[in-house]
Motif scaffolding. Structure first.
Motif, PDB file in Angstrom:
ATOM      1  N   GLU A   1     -21.081  19.130   0.191  1.00 15.76           N
ATOM      2  CA  GLU A   1     -19.548  19.246   0.216  1.00 15.76           C
ATOM      3  C   GLU A   1     -19.394  19.515  -1.473  1.00 15.76           C
ATOM      4  O   GLU A   1     -18.275  20.092  -1.642  1.00 15.76           O
ATOM      5  N   ALA A   2     -20.124  18.841  -2.289  1.00 15.71           N
ATOM      6  CA  ALA A   2     -19.678  18.995  -3.680  1.00 15.71           C
ATOM      7  C   ALA A   2     -19.944  20.487  -4.096  1.00 15.71           C
ATOM      8  O   ALA A   2     -19.235  20.931  -4.977  1.00 15.71           O
ATOM      9  N   GLN A   3     -20.939  21.108  -3.411  1.00 15.54           N
ATOM     10  CA  GLN A   3     -21.329  22.614  -3.883  1.00 15.54           C
ATOM     11  C   GLN A   3     -20.227  23.333  -3.379  1.00 15.54           C
ATOM     12  O   GLN A   3     -19.696  24.163  -3.955  1.00 15.54           O
ATOM     13  N   LYS A   4     -19.519  23.110  -2.036  1.00 17.47           N
ATOM     14  CA  LYS A   4     -18.140  23.563  -1.787  1.00 17.47           C
ATOM     15  C   LYS A   4     -17.022  23.512  -2.529  1.00 17.47           C
ATOM     16  O   LYS A   4     -16.265  24.492  -2.964  1.00 17.47           O
ATOM     17  N   ALA A   5     -17.060  22.411  -3.089  1.00 20.28           N
ATOM     18  CA  ALA A   5     -16.034  21.838  -4.122  1.00 20.28           C
ATOM     19  C   ALA A   5     -15.885  22.774  -5.377  1.00 20.28           C
ATOM     20  O   ALA A   5     -15.014  22.873  -6.111  1.00 20.28           O
ATOM     21  N   GLY A   6     -17.020  23.128  -5.856  1.00 14.91           N
ATOM     22  CA  GLY A   6     -17.297  23.306  -7.417  1.00 14.91           C
ATOM     23  C   GLY A   6     -18.819  23.486  -7.573  1.00 14.91           C
ATOM     24  O   GLY A   6     -19.573  23.322  -7.024  1.00 14.91           O
ATOM     25  N   ALA A   7     -18.788  24.019  -8.970  1.00 12.86           N
ATOM     26  CA  ALA A   7     -20.407  23.713  -9.665  1.00 12.86           C
ATOM     27  C   ALA A   7     -21.010  22.557  -9.678  1.00 12.86           C
ATOM     28  O   ALA A   7     -20.051  21.521 -10.384  1.00 12.86           O
ATOM     29  N   VAL A   8     -22.096  22.359  -9.572  1.00 12.16           N
ATOM     30  CA  VAL A   8     -22.886  21.218  -9.610  1.00 12.16           C
ATOM     31  C   VAL A   8     -24.325  21.450  -9.902  1.00 12.16           C
ATOM     32  O   VAL A   8     -24.745  22.744  -9.989  1.00 12.16           O
TER      33      VAL A   8
END
Length: 136
Positions: free
Chosen positions: A72-79
């Motif tokens: 989910e964090a990768q969908k929300a932006g760069a990690v």
């Protein structure tokens, strides 16, 4: 010889077949080691880091919430997914170590390599002299 005939000759050589078998076995072996790392080794290590899934450790690069799962964090932006990287790195190190141990075992089973005896060395020198004489 036609191109298909040449290809058939190439494909039926022992080396190509051996390589294909090695790749297939290597892929299966890689999945075994991946399971060993993911299912056996990483859970105790993750307990040392708070009991979370080690592969889900990441640093958000755009200020998002760190409580989200990695997907989910990768969908929300760069990690920066350092946990996943460490899991894959440990997987590689274990795979390399197991392969090293297998090569070591095979070398031990083959026995010591016997050095060339003096008689064999003289025979080789004689054969080289004959070859050189025939070239002249």
């Amino acid at each position: 010889m036609s191109m298909m005939g040449e290809f058939k000759t190439f494909a039926m050589r022992g080396n190509v077949v051996d390589l294909a078998v090695g790749v297939i076995i290597g892929g299966a072996f890689g999945r075994i080691v991946d399971s060993l790392v993911k299912d056996v080794i990483m859970p105790p290590i993750s307990m040392l880091f708070g009991g979370l899934d080690f592969a889900n450790y990441y640093l958000p690069l755009n200020g998002q919430d760190t409580a989200l799962p990695l997907a989910e964090a990768q969908k929300a932006g760069a990690v920066l997914a350092y946990g996943n990287f460490l899991t894959i790195l440990l997987n590689f190190i274990l795979l390399a170590f197991v392969i090293f141990q297998m090569v070591r075992l095979v070398n031990r089973l083959r026995g010591p390599i016997e050095p060339v005896t003096a008689a064999e060395a003289e025979e080789i020198l004689l054969l080289r002299d004959i070859r050189d004489s025939l070239k002249k």
